[in-house]
Design an enzyme around this catalytic site. Structure first.
Site, short mmCIF file in Angstrom:
data_model
loop_
_atom_site.label_atom_id
_atom_site.label_comp_id
_atom_site.label_asym_id
_atom_site.label_seq_id
_atom_site.Cartn_x
_atom_site.Cartn_y
_atom_site.Cartn_z
CB SER A 32 -0.91 0.02 1.23
OG SER A 32 -1.81 -1.07 1.21
CG HIS A 74 1.64 -9.60 3.27
ND1 HIS A 74 0.33 -10.01 3.33
CD2 HIS A 74 1.59 -8.32 2.84
CE1 HIS A 74 -0.47 -9.00 2.98
NE2 HIS A 74 0.29 -7.97 2.67
CB CYS A 97 -11.26 -6.31 1.32
SG CYS A 97 -10.61 -5.04 0.24
C1 LIG Z 1 -2.29 -6.91 -0.97
C2 LIG Z 1 -2.29 -5.93 -2.09
C3 LIG Z 1 -1.83 -4.61 -1.91
C4 LIG Z 1 -1.44 -4.06 -0.56
O1 LIG Z 1 -0.26 -4.62 -0.05
P1 LIG Z 1 -0.01 -4.51 1.54
O2 LIG Z 1 1.41 -4.88 1.71
O3 LIG Z 1 -0.97 -5.46 2.18
O4 LIG Z 1 -0.29 -3.08 1.93
C5 LIG Z 1 -1.81 -3.77 -3.01
N1 LIG Z 1 -2.20 -4.20 -4.22
C6 LIG Z 1 -2.64 -5.46 -4.43
C7 LIG Z 1 -3.02 -5.87 -5.80
C8 LIG Z 1 -2.70 -6.37 -3.38
O5 LIG Z 1 -3.16 -7.60 -3.59
#
Ligand SMILES: *Cc1c(COP(=O)(O)O)cnc(C)c1O
Length: 393
Positions: free
Chosen positions: A74, A203, A327
């Site tokens: 993010s 992650h 979500c």
């Molecule tokens: C999970 C996700 C994010 C955000 O990543 P985080 O590390 O959880 O903040 C952004 N873009 C997509 C497409 C995702 O699947």
């Protein structure tokens, strides 16, 4: 992981691979030095951070100095959108993105609109694909950035990134892609694909949470994101998340190394699940592109039932999945992605996303194909709408 849990939500997050965890361990209690310190303990931390940077660069076909570590996917998305907007606002105030982006992109764009920027949200077709023609028509003299996600987190559809990149390059417009879901699933080369900025998050590929990276092509004009010390070449201050960065580096190295066998395995589980459910359950619809989709992604709408009820019933038998609802918990609005591919509200509400990963097996699929049809019938038997349809036949 507990015996009876079948985890099918790898698009939400993954566990940390034991090998990754082992690599991280020394950096908590022993090799804890601040990477900015000049004594040996600090210099060794610095060296480990730079090795992780090399690994990320190698995975993307980039140079190490083009990789900046962040606190998440993010954050990388926010930085790309806001950092390009702020550094290039004299050139123009128009940004092009798609209607199916992750909230980190979507809400960064909404924020910029409130600050006087103009944003075009390109529609997608019923498979979730952005059209190159629509993109070409949307470009203006004031366009400074095109941001289109590599692969969608809900429906799995993969975009024509190389073609979009080639077009953006020809027009002299920066091209950013949120590749958070693509890493480890799709081969990426920022040179061949003409990508100027790319976000990723550890992650989602068996690394630790709370660490990500932004690739920024050399020469791209972007503002600093966190002001403070000189870390990340002055662009993103904060004492480095040493274990996190080391973990990300190891995880991305493994993800690229294992990509072929991982893909083959996931593709097989995906196809058996989709085909099995299609054959066994009436009134269902696969969301996302039939073939050009993430290898582990299944997203299906079941008519006449609520996705939430289906999830709760699955949870009772130890299956972790995700619904097609937004979500943002507590919201009753169906997902903006399912709306964008043209699903009516009532069908979008009956959606289920299952995303396979490394530890899933053929037995998991057999179990799903046994249990889901039973749960769906049970739920439909409680639905007055379904009663009416059945009686008509
Ligand atoms: C999970 C996700 C994010 C955000 O990543 P985080 O590390 O959880 O903040 C952004 N873009 C997509 C497409 C995702 O699947």
């Amino acid at each position: 992981m507990g015996n009876r849990v079948i985890y099918l939500d790898h698009a939400a997050t993954t566990y940390v691979k034991p090998e990754v965890f082992e690599t991280m361990k020394p950096y908590f209690c022993e090799q804890f030095g601040n990477a900015s310190s000049i004594y040996t303990l600090g210099r060794e931390s610095k060296k480990a951070v730079e090795e992780a940077r090399e690994k990320v660069a190698r995975a993307l076909g980039a140079q190490a100095r083009e990789i900046y570590f962040t606190g998440s996917g993010s954050e990388a998305d926010n930085w790309a959108i806001k950092g390009i907007a702020s550094a290039n606002k004299k050139k123009g105030n128009h940004i092009i993105t798609s209607a199916i982006e992750h909230p980190a992109i979507m809400n960064s764009c909404k924020y910029l609109e409130s600050e006087g920027f103009e944003v075009t949200y390109l529609p997608v077709d019923s498979d979730g694909v952005v059209s190159l023609e629509d993109l070409k028509k949307a470009v203006k003299d004031t366009t400074i950035l095109i941001s289109i996600m590599f692969a969608n987190n809900e429906i799995g559809t993969i975009q024509h990134i190389k073609e979009i990149g080639a077009f953006a390059r020809e027009k002299g417009i920066y091209f950013h892609t949120d590749a958070v879901q693509a890493i480890g699933n799709v081969a990426i080369d920022v040179e061949k694909m003409n990508i100027d900025l790319l976000s990723l998050s550890s992650h989602k590929f068996y690394g630790p949470k709370g660490v990500g990276a932004l690739y920024v092509r050399k020469g791209v004009k972007i503002s600093s994101f966190i002001h403070g010390g000189a870390q990340e070449r002055g662009k993103r201050a904060s004492t480095e998340n040493l274990p996190g960065i080391i973990g990300l580096g190891k995880a991305i190295e493994l993800a690229v190394e294992n990509m072929d066998s991982y893909n083959t395995k996931l593709l097989d589980l995906r196809e058996k699940t989709i085909e099995g459910l299609m054959a066994k359950v009436p009134y269902i619809r696969l969301n996302g592109h039939r073939t050009n989709r993430l290898p582990g992604n299944v997203n299906i709408s079941f008519q006449y039932i609520e996705g939430e009820s289906l999830l709760l019933m699955l949870d009772m038998i130890g299956v972790c999945g995700s619904s097609g609802s937004a979500c943002s918990s507590g919201s009753l609005d169906p997902s903006h992605v399912l709306m964008a591919i043209g699903l009516p509200h009532e069908i979008a509400h009956g959606s289920l996303r299952l995303t396979f990963g490394e530890e899933n097996t053929q037995e998991d699929v057999d179990f799903l194909l046994e249990e889901i049809p039973k749960i769906v019938s049970k739920l439909r038997d409680m639905s007055p709408l379904y009663e009416a349809i059945k009686n008509k036949k």
